[in-house]
Design an enzyme around this catalytic site. Structure first.
Site, PDB file in Angstrom:
ATOM      1  N   CYS A 125       0.740  -1.345   0.304  1.00 61.09           N
ATOM      2  CA  CYS A 125       0.074   0.064  -0.186  1.00 61.09           C
ATOM      3  C   CYS A 125       0.264   1.223   0.150  1.00 61.09           C
ATOM      4  O   CYS A 125       1.462   1.360   0.875  1.00 61.09           O
ATOM      5  CB  CYS A 125      -0.728   0.095   1.023  1.00 61.09           C
ATOM      6  SG  CYS A 125      -2.225   1.639   1.191  1.00 61.09           S
ATOM      7  N   THR A 136     -10.495  -0.428 -10.559  1.00 61.31           N
ATOM      8  CA  THR A 136     -11.513   0.585 -10.676  1.00 61.31           C
ATOM      9  C   THR A 136     -12.240   0.080 -11.315  1.00 61.31           C
ATOM     10  O   THR A 136     -13.479   1.331 -11.708  1.00 61.31           O
ATOM     11  CB  THR A 136      -9.962   1.178 -11.498  1.00 61.31           C
ATOM     12  OG1 THR A 136      -9.243   1.059 -10.840  1.00 61.31           O
ATOM     13  CG2 THR A 136     -10.686   2.894 -11.811  1.00 61.31           C
ATOM     14  N   GLY A 163      -6.060   2.008 -12.450  1.00 63.86           N
ATOM     15  CA  GLY A 163      -7.066   2.209 -13.942  1.00 63.86           C
ATOM     16  C   GLY A 163      -5.979   1.780 -15.122  1.00 63.86           C
ATOM     17  O   GLY A 163      -4.622   1.136 -15.054  1.00 63.86           O
TER      18      GLY A 163
END
Lengths: 304, 256
Positions: A130, A266, A217
């Site tokens: 992360c 996404t 994305g």
């Protein structure tokens, strides 16, 4: 009828399409739109030992063909998950996988340990990637030694399928993948978001409260595809590919590059039904190309 | 309320001024029940620059004609493209989303709806619902100048309309909170939507006067359905998603 079933070690998926952590809530958020039990696996929101509020607003910025987020692992903690969310998920007829994150090795270990006892959680995805937390997170995923150590410690306490989610923010992904494999991971998933940044020229300020965030994305798909390909060639354990998958063709590309399964992220925000379309699209592709099983296309990339 | 993904047909695209368009959509199937204050997530197109859906408050629901109105202000590439959509085009939406305004208890309560800029959008629908339920809402609308005041005739159908403009070209000069109505009258309930500084000022007035007040927030959203956790605001109950816990919040719950 083609066979869509895939095995990730002892984890049996009815099809290779899963949802990426942090993009599908706990599944219920999408149950108005689709039968979520049709999905191969639902990887729920990143869960930590203690409750996290995440980063302050603004924590999202749309960018060309993608979005930057800096949510920062907002979640109510593992005990809340076990007590309040897990009971709601036990009726869902698919694999519920918990994404586990932490600031210290001890936090990863304690969280994973608690998940051992949940009958309906066949696997965890260890998030060592992360980019939006100050401590831990990506730090564990950008050094072979740290990655090996955290996976090793979790492996000692966690008995079910252990997937480790890698960060793309490294020089050589295959080295990290091997370190994780050596530590006993059952599978590798990649890529997490790519560290990025957006600026508002008019105000001369960053668009995110944290200045930098994770890019996801279609903007990151070529990068993700290359890293999945490199990783699949470097390790023997199954690889789960993700990064900008918007449709069945994207998912198939990841599988051809060596992914045994994929995660869709996404795209769920734009089309809440996209996972089902991808499952159907893969099935259609297999029929059209005369494959009888989806496993036949894993790593089936041909040379020019 | 079950959320739907629907293709709506754009019936009319009315340019109200250089920045604001009223888009009137209809649907082949009957629209689901939509509550005042709820919003829709509109898919713009598949181009790289307008990748995510855009949230818009429901401006009005015409149940008889099965029409949904969106009042859009051109602020970026997404709203620009939407403003250029031709009648007859199909537009994909997720709806209805979010919570809704709270109805007053008693019919004689003094109700003021305060809107600024394109933030007036949900207040028309809310005003119409209040009127239909035999309440008597009044409206206070603020704009930069006369040219930016839109839908006044629509608002007048449901109650008295007070106006402020920053340049004094219409109504009283100044911001909404400068309006003399606040000195002359007391309200039991105030509902507001508009730029954050305006809602903060309205909220501060309400708290000072111990008046019930709800505001509708407009944070940037990713999904609109509580999955991405991007549109958060800080409340007394912690950091929550505006798309699912709001967009309507009681001012007392916001950590402003």
């Amino acid at each position: 009828m083609v066979d869509l079933k895939v095995d990730i070690g002892k984890l049996h998926l009815k099809n290779p399409v899963m949802t990426a952590s942090g993009t599908f809530g706990y599944g219920m958020e999408y149950s108005d739109f689709i039968d979520i039990s049709r999905i191969g696996g639902i990887i729920v929101k990143g869960t930590t030992l203690r409750k996290r509020e995440g980063n302050p607003y603004p924590r999202m910025k749309e960018t060309a063909s993608g979005m930057l987020n800096a949510v920062g692992l907002q979640n109510k903690g593992i005990d809340y998950f076990i007590e309040h969310i897990y009971p709601q998920l036990t009726n869902v007829d698919t694999n519920i996988i918990v994404n586990v994150s932490g600031s210290t090795i001890d936090e990863y270990v304690k969280t994973a340990e608690k998940l051992n006892y949940l009958e309906k959680i066949p696997a965890i995805e260890l998030n060592i990637s992360c980019p939006n937390v100050k401590e831990g997170g990506m730090l564990f995923g950008t050094s072979c030694t740290a990655a090996n150590e955290v996976v090793d410690k979790v492996r000692r306490v966690y008995k079910n399928v252990l997937i480790v989610k890698l960060s793309p923010n490294v020089t050589d992904i295959s080295e990290i993948a091997k370190a994780v494999e050596d530590a006993g991971a059952d599978a590798i998933s990649l890529i997490n978001t790519v560290l990025g940044m957006a600026i508002d020229a008019e105000t001369r300020k960053p668009c995110l409260s944290t200045v930098t965030g994770g890019l996801s994305g279609p903007a990151i798909k070529p990068l993700a595809l290359r890293m999945v390909w490199e990783t699949a060639r470097a390790v023997k354990i199954p690889v789960i590919g993700m990064g900008g998958i918007m449709n069945a063709a994207d998912a198939i590309e990841f599988m051809l590059a060596g992914a045994s399964a994929v995660e869709v992220g996404t795209a769920n925000f734009i089309d809440p039904t996209v996972t089902i379309k991808i499952i159907e699209g893969i099935e259609d592709y297999l029929c059209r190309h005369g494959f009888s099983s989806v496993s036949e296309i894993v790593g089936a990339l041909e040379t020019l | 309320m079950k959320k739907l993904i629907l293709d709506l047909i754009l019936k009319k695209n009315i340019r109200l001024n250089e920045q604001v368009h009223l888009l009137i959509f209809s649907s082949e199937q009957s629209l689901p029940k939509i509550l005042p204050g709820q919003f829709v997530q509109v898919k713009i197109d598949d181009s790289p620059a307008t990748f995510l859906r855009r949230p818009f408050s429901v401006n009005f629901v015409d149940g008889e004609n099965n029409e949904l109105w969106l009042l859009i202000q051109i602020v970026g590439a997404g709203t620009l493209k939407l403003s250029e959509t031709s009648p007859g085009a199909s537009v994909n939406m997720i709806l209805p989303l979010g919570n809704s305004f709270t109805f007053p208890d008693k019919k004689d309560e003094k109700i003021l709806l305060v809107g600024g800029g394109s933030g007036i959008a949900p207040l028309l629908f809310w005003g119409s619902c209040l009127r239909k339920a035999d309440f008597n809402p009044e409206f206070l609308i603020g704009a930069r100048s006369r040219a930016y005041l839109v839908e006044l005739k629509e608002f007048e159908k449901y109650g008295k309309v007070f106006i402020t403009t920053e340049d004094g070209s219409e109504g009283e000069k100044g911001f909404v909170t400068d309006h003399s109505i606040f000195k002359e009258r007391k309200f039991d309930r105030i509902y507001s939507c508009g730029p954050t500084p305006m809602m903060k000022a309205v909220g501060a007035y309400a708290i000072k006067n111990n008046t019930f007040c709800e505001v509708s927030l407009e944070n940037t959203m990713g999904c609109g359905i509580g999955a991405c956790l991007c549109c958060v605001t800080d409340t007394t109950a912690g950091r929550v998603c505006v798309c699912t816990e709001g967009t309507v919040f009681n001012i007392a719950k916001l950590k402003w």
